[in-house]
Design a protein around this motif. Structure first.
Motif, short mmCIF file in Angstrom:
data_model
loop_
_atom_site.label_atom_id
_atom_site.label_comp_id
_atom_site.label_asym_id
_atom_site.label_seq_id
_atom_site.Cartn_x
_atom_site.Cartn_y
_atom_site.Cartn_z
N MET A 198 0.85 -1.18 0.00
CA MET A 198 0.00 0.00 0.00
C MET A 198 0.89 1.23 0.00
SD MET A 198 -2.82 1.23 2.77
CE MET A 198 -3.70 -0.32 2.56
N ASP A 199 0.68 2.12 -0.95
CA ASP A 199 1.52 3.30 -1.08
C ASP A 199 0.68 4.55 -0.94
OD1 ASP A 199 3.62 1.62 -1.62
OD2 ASP A 199 3.25 1.66 -3.79
N ALA A 200 1.37 5.59 -0.48
CA ALA A 200 0.70 6.89 -0.41
C ALA A 200 0.57 7.43 -1.81
CB ALA A 200 1.52 7.83 0.47
N PRO A 201 -0.41 8.29 -2.07
CA PRO A 201 -0.59 8.86 -3.41
C PRO A 201 0.59 9.73 -3.80
CG PRO A 201 -2.02 9.95 -1.81
CD PRO A 201 -1.46 8.78 -1.13
N GLU A 202 0.84 9.77 -5.08
CA GLU A 202 1.94 10.56 -5.59
C GLU A 202 1.69 12.03 -5.33
OE1 GLU A 202 2.86 9.73 -9.58
OE2 GLU A 202 3.19 7.59 -9.29
N GLY A 203 2.81 12.78 -5.19
CA GLY A 203 2.69 14.21 -4.97
C GLY A 203 2.51 14.59 -3.53
N VAL A 204 2.70 13.63 -2.62
CA VAL A 204 2.57 13.94 -1.21
C VAL A 204 3.64 14.94 -0.82
CG1 VAL A 204 2.71 13.00 1.11
CG2 VAL A 204 1.56 11.72 -0.67
N GLY A 205 3.25 16.01 -0.14
CA GLY A 205 4.20 17.04 0.27
C GLY A 205 5.00 16.57 1.47
N ILE A 206 6.33 16.67 1.37
CA ILE A 206 7.23 16.29 2.45
C ILE A 206 7.92 17.54 2.96
CG2 ILE A 206 9.17 14.86 3.15
CD1 ILE A 206 6.77 13.26 2.36
N ASP A 207 7.93 17.72 4.27
CA ASP A 207 8.59 18.87 4.88
C ASP A 207 10.07 18.87 4.49
OD1 ASP A 207 9.63 20.85 6.50
OD2 ASP A 207 8.30 20.39 8.18
N GLU A 208 10.55 20.00 4.01
CA GLU A 208 11.94 20.11 3.55
C GLU A 208 12.95 19.96 4.69
OE1 GLU A 208 13.41 20.30 0.52
OE2 GLU A 208 11.42 19.80 -0.22
N SER A 209 12.49 20.11 5.92
CA SER A 209 13.42 19.95 7.05
C SER A 209 13.89 18.49 7.18
CB SER A 209 12.75 20.39 8.35
OG SER A 209 11.58 19.62 8.61
N TYR A 210 13.17 17.57 6.52
CA TYR A 210 13.57 16.16 6.54
C TYR A 210 14.53 15.81 5.41
CZ TYR A 210 9.73 15.35 9.85
OH TYR A 210 8.91 15.38 10.95
N ARG A 211 14.92 16.79 4.60
CA ARG A 211 15.77 16.53 3.44
C ARG A 211 17.09 15.84 3.80
NH1 ARG A 211 14.80 16.34 -1.88
NH2 ARG A 211 13.31 18.06 -1.57
N PRO A 212 17.77 16.18 4.91
CA PRO A 212 19.05 15.51 5.23
C PRO A 212 18.89 14.07 5.72
CG PRO A 212 18.89 17.66 6.32
CD PRO A 212 17.52 17.31 5.84
N VAL A 213 17.66 13.64 6.03
CA VAL A 213 17.46 12.33 6.65
C VAL A 213 17.94 11.17 5.78
CG1 VAL A 213 15.70 10.72 7.51
CG2 VAL A 213 15.62 13.13 8.16
N PRO A 214 17.60 11.10 4.48
CA PRO A 214 18.11 9.97 3.67
C PRO A 214 19.63 9.87 3.64
CG PRO A 214 16.36 11.13 2.50
CD PRO A 214 16.70 11.96 3.69
N SER A 215 20.31 11.02 3.56
CA SER A 215 21.77 10.99 3.54
C SER A 215 22.34 10.48 4.86
CB SER A 215 22.31 12.40 3.25
OG SER A 215 21.83 12.88 2.00
N LEU A 216 21.71 10.88 5.98
CA LEU A 216 22.16 10.40 7.29
C LEU A 216 22.01 8.89 7.39
CD1 LEU A 216 20.88 13.07 9.85
CD2 LEU A 216 23.24 12.51 9.29
N TYR A 217 20.85 8.39 6.97
CA TYR A 217 20.62 6.95 7.03
C TYR A 217 21.62 6.20 6.15
CZ TYR A 217 16.33 6.99 9.80
OH TYR A 217 15.43 7.11 10.83
N LEU A 218 21.92 6.74 4.98
CA LEU A 218 22.86 6.09 4.08
C LEU A 218 24.27 6.05 4.70
CD1 LEU A 218 23.45 4.76 1.36
CD2 LEU A 218 23.82 7.06 0.42
#
Length: 337
Positions: free
Chosen positions: A1-21
């Motif tokens: 089950m996926d969320a609909p496309e175009g879901v707005g994501i808060d830009e403050s979370y932008r560094p999160v993927p890089s941190l996890y990687l």
């Protein structure tokens, strides 16, 4: 089950993927290094504990992988998978449960003080692990009153860890005192190495207790500081586990480090004298195995025994280096070291 496309994501979370990687890369390297080192050093000590501890970084690496894929797909593919989020949730709970079960095993002295845990110790550890898992699931699902149950579970778990660690330190101090008084120095390095390992573990557990308290007391849920809190939490976990992992890694430890009783004795333990035995080459060949160590703490509950008990423990992975054949007869000399 996926969320609909175009879901707005808060830009403050932008560094999160890089941190996890970044943390995923570090944990993967740690997990591979730990596994490879445990396999290479398997001849030097009983490493059942090290193989058990290897599960912790592997579970953490799996959690970080799912976390990275979730946040990356949210930002760059605009698809936030509910199933991937559930996988992050489950692996996070498993990681914390496996961590505390590993801490309990170390505090019991598994493969350090004793070869195996008693039935009671195994049942207690398994029961606490199951209860900890269930209460953590309820707490993260925001089930009422589960925060109180989780706090109680933390209190019991940390109490047992510190209690068993203190008991092992007390036993090791008594053995070191006995060695110095009776001049039995052949076991000194092994006992002292174990003592230092438990002292380091005790300090690490104090840091873990404080870190857990800070994490659950922190009430700042603002999205602006989420990546900072994530960095601090992940970095603290990494440092703690690298420290504990380095302390209990497989290594070429002091001689006779692996000489230990099978189970914890309920009575007082003493260290018997360690004897050197001389024999000729022909007699030595008649031995069923060349791999023996002599001298192990033995129960002193049998008050009727007049002579010290000599315990011989087989170490299957000890390598024998052939010596020059002796010219004297079999068992010509048996002297205390």
């Amino acid at each position: 089950m996926d969320a609909p496309e175009g879901v707005g994501i808060d830009e403050s979370y932008r560094p999160v993927p890089s941190l996890y990687l970044a943390f995923l890369s570090i944990w993967l390297v740690s997990a591979c290094s730990w596994t490879l080192n445990t396999y290479k050093k398997r001849h030097f000590q009983a490493n059942n504990l090290q193989w058990t501890l290897a599960l912790v970084p592997l579970i953490k690496a799996l959690q970080l992988t799912l976390s990275f894929l979730f946040w990356y797909s949210c930002f760059y593919l605009e698809i936030c998978s509910l199933w991937m989020s559930f996988g992050v949730y489950v692996t996070g709970v498993l990681f914390q449960t496996a961590s505390f079960v590993s801490f309990l095993l170390i505090s019991h002295g598994y493969c350090i003080m004793y070869e195996r845990l008693s039935v009671t110790e195994r049942r207690t550890t398994a029961g606490l692990g199951c209860v900890f898992y269930l209460t953590l699931v309820g707490y993260r699902a925001s089930v009422p009153y589960f925060s109180v149950l989780l706090l109680l579970n933390y209190f019991i778990t940390f109490y047992l860890i510190f209690h068993h660690t203190s008991q092992n330190l007390l036993v090791l101090r008594e053995q070191l005192s006995f060695i110095e008084n009776e001049d039995v120095h052949a076991m000194h390095d092994a006992i002292y190495t174990k003592y230092i390992m438990f002292k380091k573990f005790q300090c690490a557990m104090q840091v873990v207790a404080m870190a857990e308290a800070v994490i659950y007391i922190n009430l700042d849920d603002s999205s602006e500081n989420y990546w900072i809190r994530l960095f601090v939490r992940e970095w603290a976990q990494l440092c703690i586990f690298v420290y504990i992992g380095w302390t209990f890694r497989s290594q070429d430890l002091a001689p006779r480090f692996s000489v230990m009783p099978t189970l914890k004795s309920k009575g007082e333990t003493i260290i018997p004298p360690i004897y050197s035995i001389e024999m000729d080459a022909a007699t030595f060949k008649d031995f069923s195995s060349h791999e023996w160590h002599i001298g192990v703490p033995t129960p002193s509950c049998d008050q009727g025994a007049k002579e010290p008990v000599l315990v011989i423990i087989q170490q299957p992975h000890t390598y024998y280096k052939p010596a020059t054949p002796a010219t004297h007869s079999s068992f010509t000399n048996i002297d205390p070291v």
